[in-house]
Design a protein around this motif. Sequence first.
Motif, short mmCIF file in Angstrom:
data_model
loop_
_atom_site.label_atom_id
_atom_site.label_comp_id
_atom_site.label_asym_id
_atom_site.label_seq_id
_atom_site.Cartn_x
_atom_site.Cartn_y
_atom_site.Cartn_z
N GLU A 31 34.55 27.93 -3.95
CA GLU A 31 35.25 27.99 -2.66
C GLU A 31 34.33 27.61 -1.51
O GLU A 31 34.73 26.88 -0.59
N LEU A 32 33.10 28.07 -1.55
CA LEU A 32 32.15 27.73 -0.49
C LEU A 32 31.76 26.26 -0.54
O LEU A 32 31.54 25.63 0.49
N SER A 33 31.71 25.70 -1.75
CA SER A 33 31.41 24.27 -1.89
C SER A 33 32.51 23.44 -1.25
O SER A 33 32.25 22.39 -0.66
N ALA A 34 33.75 23.91 -1.35
CA ALA A 34 34.89 23.16 -0.84
C ALA A 34 34.89 23.06 0.68
O ALA A 34 35.45 22.12 1.24
N ILE A 35 34.25 24.04 1.36
CA ILE A 35 34.24 24.00 2.82
C ILE A 35 32.90 23.56 3.39
O ILE A 35 32.76 23.43 4.60
N ALA A 36 31.91 23.31 2.50
CA ALA A 36 30.61 22.86 2.99
C ALA A 36 30.72 21.43 3.52
O ALA A 36 31.44 20.61 2.95
#
Length: 253
Positions: A31-36
């Motif tokens: 999930e954090l990769s998707a918004i980085a």
Amino acid sequence: MSSAILLVWHGSRDRRPHLAVSQLTTLVTRELSAIAPSSVTGNTLVLPLSPPIDSAALELASMPLEDSIVEFAQKAKAAGLKRVKICPLFLLSGIHVSEDIPDRVAKARSRLKGEIELELIPHLGSLGEMVKLLNAAFARIPAQNRILLAHGSRREYANQKIEEIAVKLNAIPAYWHVLPDLERQISHLVTGEQKTIAIQPYFLFTGGITDAIAQEIQRLQSKFPRTDLRLGQPLGATPELARLIRDWIDLCC
């Protein structure tokens, strides 16, 4: 994001919560990769990288929490990061959240001597969005009445939050560790007519307590045969919880 992320959970002798925390950490990383943010070098698109993320237990772990924090912080510093966000995966603001974790963070901070910043963010259960997650859980076990079953704390301020959440869910609270307990609240709801009661455990993962809750439900079902007791599942390592944690971390950045 210039922060590494350390998810702190309670710890357990049961292997099931360990596996669930590992699965949840993987989901949160995605999930954090998707918004980085992405970047472009020349004509090459550089894909986003998620921040370093790991988990550590407060109790029943191979090393004290302060040691885990220091070890993780040193790895984060070596990766060029300036801050570690410590995220308590706790639903109640009891003694673990208000005293134990801040004490361990203070010990780690003292040992690191300012080499990297440690930021302790509010616990997971403080998020208002938790109500939406619980409402969806109740929707999976439709019934005439609702009970939100939490661990409970001897500290009244911690239970007050549960009561506030229960009101928003059109439910009544019950506690595993303190009163009012599940049997008392079921007795309060039961009348001469047949009823259905949804019981949603306010716990993150399956473990020894949730096993005991299931056994207690079987006993109470025999005691109240005209009442249909419908037990839900703990929140679990789900994409929905991972997205909530992502937003929680993002909000505190």
